[in-house]
Scaffold this motif. Structure first.
Motif, PDB file in Angstrom:
ATOM      1  N   TYR A  25     -12.137  27.022 -26.261  1.00  0.00           N
ATOM      2  CA  TYR A  25     -13.569  27.200 -26.011  1.00  0.00           C
ATOM      3  C   TYR A  25     -13.816  28.631 -25.541  1.00  0.00           C
ATOM      4  O   TYR A  25     -12.979  29.223 -24.857  1.00  0.00           O
ATOM      5  N   SER A  52     -15.795  30.947 -23.038  1.00  0.00           N
ATOM      6  CA  SER A  52     -16.350  30.617 -21.721  1.00  0.00           C
ATOM      7  C   SER A  52     -16.964  31.836 -21.034  1.00  0.00           C
ATOM      8  O   SER A  52     -16.635  32.985 -21.329  1.00  0.00           O
ATOM      9  N   SER A  53     -17.851  31.525 -20.099  1.00  0.00           N
ATOM     10  CA  SER A  53     -18.427  32.517 -19.189  1.00  0.00           C
ATOM     11  C   SER A  53     -17.548  32.553 -17.939  1.00  0.00           C
ATOM     12  O   SER A  53     -17.181  31.501 -17.407  1.00  0.00           O
ATOM     13  N   GLN A  54     -17.205  33.751 -17.468  1.00  0.00           N
ATOM     14  CA  GLN A  54     -16.323  33.847 -16.303  1.00  0.00           C
ATOM     15  C   GLN A  54     -16.780  34.943 -15.352  1.00  0.00           C
ATOM     16  O   GLN A  54     -17.417  35.909 -15.751  1.00  0.00           O
ATOM     17  N   GLU A  92      -6.702  28.354 -15.896  1.00  0.00           N
ATOM     18  CA  GLU A  92      -8.157  28.195 -16.001  1.00  0.00           C
ATOM     19  C   GLU A  92      -8.620  26.791 -15.609  1.00  0.00           C
ATOM     20  O   GLU A  92      -9.796  26.467 -15.771  1.00  0.00           O
ATOM     21  N   PHE A 137     -13.444  28.720 -14.993  1.00  0.00           N
ATOM     22  CA  PHE A 137     -14.566  29.312 -15.736  1.00  0.00           C
ATOM     23  C   PHE A 137     -15.870  28.585 -15.401  1.00  0.00           C
ATOM     24  O   PHE A 137     -15.902  27.700 -14.547  1.00  0.00           O
ATOM     25  N   PRO A 176     -18.698  26.280 -16.841  1.00  0.00           N
ATOM     26  CA  PRO A 176     -19.282  25.430 -17.884  1.00  0.00           C
ATOM     27  C   PRO A 176     -20.803  25.412 -17.859  1.00  0.00           C
ATOM     28  O   PRO A 176     -21.439  25.054 -18.849  1.00  0.00           O
ATOM     29  N   ALA A 221     -22.534  28.053 -17.717  1.00  0.00           N
ATOM     30  CA  ALA A 221     -22.945  29.282 -18.412  1.00  0.00           C
ATOM     31  C   ALA A 221     -23.977  30.062 -17.593  1.00  0.00           C
ATOM     32  O   ALA A 221     -23.841  30.211 -16.399  1.00  0.00           O
ATOM     33  N   GLN A 244     -22.307  27.921 -23.933  1.00  0.00           N
ATOM     34  CA  GLN A 244     -22.313  26.599 -23.298  1.00  0.00           C
ATOM     35  C   GLN A 244     -21.305  25.662 -23.969  1.00  0.00           C
ATOM     36  O   GLN A 244     -21.451  24.443 -23.914  1.00  0.00           O
ATOM     37  N   ASP A 245     -20.256  26.244 -24.549  1.00  0.00           N
ATOM     38  CA  ASP A 245     -19.231  25.461 -25.243  1.00  0.00           C
ATOM     39  C   ASP A 245     -18.623  24.378 -24.358  1.00  0.00           C
ATOM     40  O   ASP A 245     -18.285  23.292 -24.820  1.00  0.00           O
ATOM     41  N   SER A 246     -18.429  24.703 -23.072  1.00  0.00           N
ATOM     42  CA  SER A 246     -17.717  23.781 -22.185  1.00  0.00           C
ATOM     43  C   SER A 246     -18.657  22.944 -21.317  1.00  0.00           C
ATOM     44  O   SER A 246     -18.225  22.333 -20.338  1.00  0.00           O
TER      45      SER A 246
END
Length: 356
Positions: free
Chosen positions: A283, A285-287, A316, A330, A332, A334, A339-341
């Protein structure tokens, strides 16, 4: 007006002052997001840091109703080019005025590509933003090397509990610097979300009889949060399902004997690939973190790795053995980023028994 960014290795960047003209010392970090600069500015995880935006043009759609908290948190803001005439039907003002209003100094006209390269090669370092053209670098560098972010969770957490009403499961959200979209993501799935200050006791949380507990993101070194870690261990010992994000993930690991360390320059941006070790699926992700959980000496009787960063192999996420607990490094929720996760919120609701 001229402004200067002075790094602790002696490097100096000259640019133009934006926002406040006050002088600040902070930890200098970079974010690679191409959009979502307002969400970055209002993410409490940036307390104690000054943010370099690697994308060259910032502010082109102005200030919109997309804030992740009630105010911006970075100590300073560093950009290549600042758009002075934003264009968007939702625009409510400019970044320049926004920074001035909240007394945050910034600098534009900096070669952010060169600056980011320095931070990647030498690691995150402290720096000063100043408009004083007569600065004495020999006096400044010792001050830069002494700076630490300290325990910034106390600075960003809410003061009193608040509740988002819902007809589904009751979730207690521990606010260590929570972005609004964590509570919103749960609330949109029907959950009643009560947001608690960071130092709320485990006894008070458990007395409210939540169906699940959410540990939020937040700023700073997780090892500074010694009292919070003790309370999280009590929550771990309960049978209540727990989902944790970012700082919450690190605190849960520390509460159960794992260790954390500071990364060379961290992960901050909206394009970090993470692999779900159970399914093998990757996925984006935003981190936003500068610390990571060590898994080398992780006791598999306590927890096992659940996600891994595809780029550098760092941890992660963890799944806790024999417990209804899972945690991710990460974001989820976003905002900004993919917004994959987001499905992880659904997994959490299923852990609580679903909303049926």
């Amino acid at each position: 007006m001229k402004a200067f960014l002075i790094l602790e290795d002696g490097t100096v960047f000259e640019g133009t002052s934006i926002g406040s003209t006050k002088e600040i010392i902070s930890e200098i970090v970079f974010n690679t997001s191409m959009t979502g600069y307002l969400e970055v500015l209002t993410d409490p995880s940036y307390a104690g840091q000054a943010v370099v935006m690697t994308y060259p043009l910032i502010g082109n759609y102005g200030i919109t109703p997309d804030m992740e908290s009630t105010k911006p948190w970075p100590d300073g803001y560093i950009v290549r080019e600042l758009s002075r005439m934003p264009s968007n039907f939702r625009c409510e003002g400019t970044i320049q005025d926004f920074l001035k209003k909240h007394d945050i100094p910034g600098i534009a006209g900096v070669d952010t590509r060169a600056l980011t390269k320095i931070l990647r090669e030498k690691g995150t370092m402290n720096g000063m933003i100043t408009t004083n053209e007569n600065y004495n670098i020999d006096e400044i560098i010792p001050r830069l090397r002494e700076y630490t972010t300290g325990n910034v969770v106390d600075k960003v957490t809410c003061e009193t509990p608040s509740t988002l009403s819902g007809k589904g499961k009751k979730v207690a959200l521990m606010d260590f610097g929570a972005k609004k979209n964590i509570a919103r993501s749960l609330n949109e799935r029907g959950c009643e979300v009560t947001i608690y200050p960071a130092h709320t006791s485990a006894e008070e949380i458990l007395a409210s009889k939540p169906d699940g507990i959410m540990l939020s993101n937040g700023p700073g070194d997780p090892k500074e949060c010694t009292e919070i870690i003790k309370e999280i261990k009590k929550l771990y010992d309960s049978e209540v399902p727990i989902f944790a994000i970012c700082l919450g993930h690190q605190l849960m690991a520390l509460a159960n004997g794992a260790d954390t360390h500071k990364m060379k320059y961290g992960h901050r941006g909206g394009n970090h690939p993470v692999k779900d070790l159970e399914t093998g699926r990757v996925y984006i992700s935003s981190q936003n973190h500068g610390y990571v959980v060590d898994t080398d000496n992780l006791d598999p009787k306590v927890a096992v790795p659940a996600f891994v960063n595809v780029n550098d192999g760092t941890n992660e996420g963890l799944k806790y053995t024999g417990k209804n607990i899972f945690t991710v490094q990460f974001h989820p929720e976003a905002c900004p980023g993919p917004q994959d996760s987001g499905y992880l919120f659904d997994r959490f609701i299923n852990m609580m028994g679903g909303n049926q």
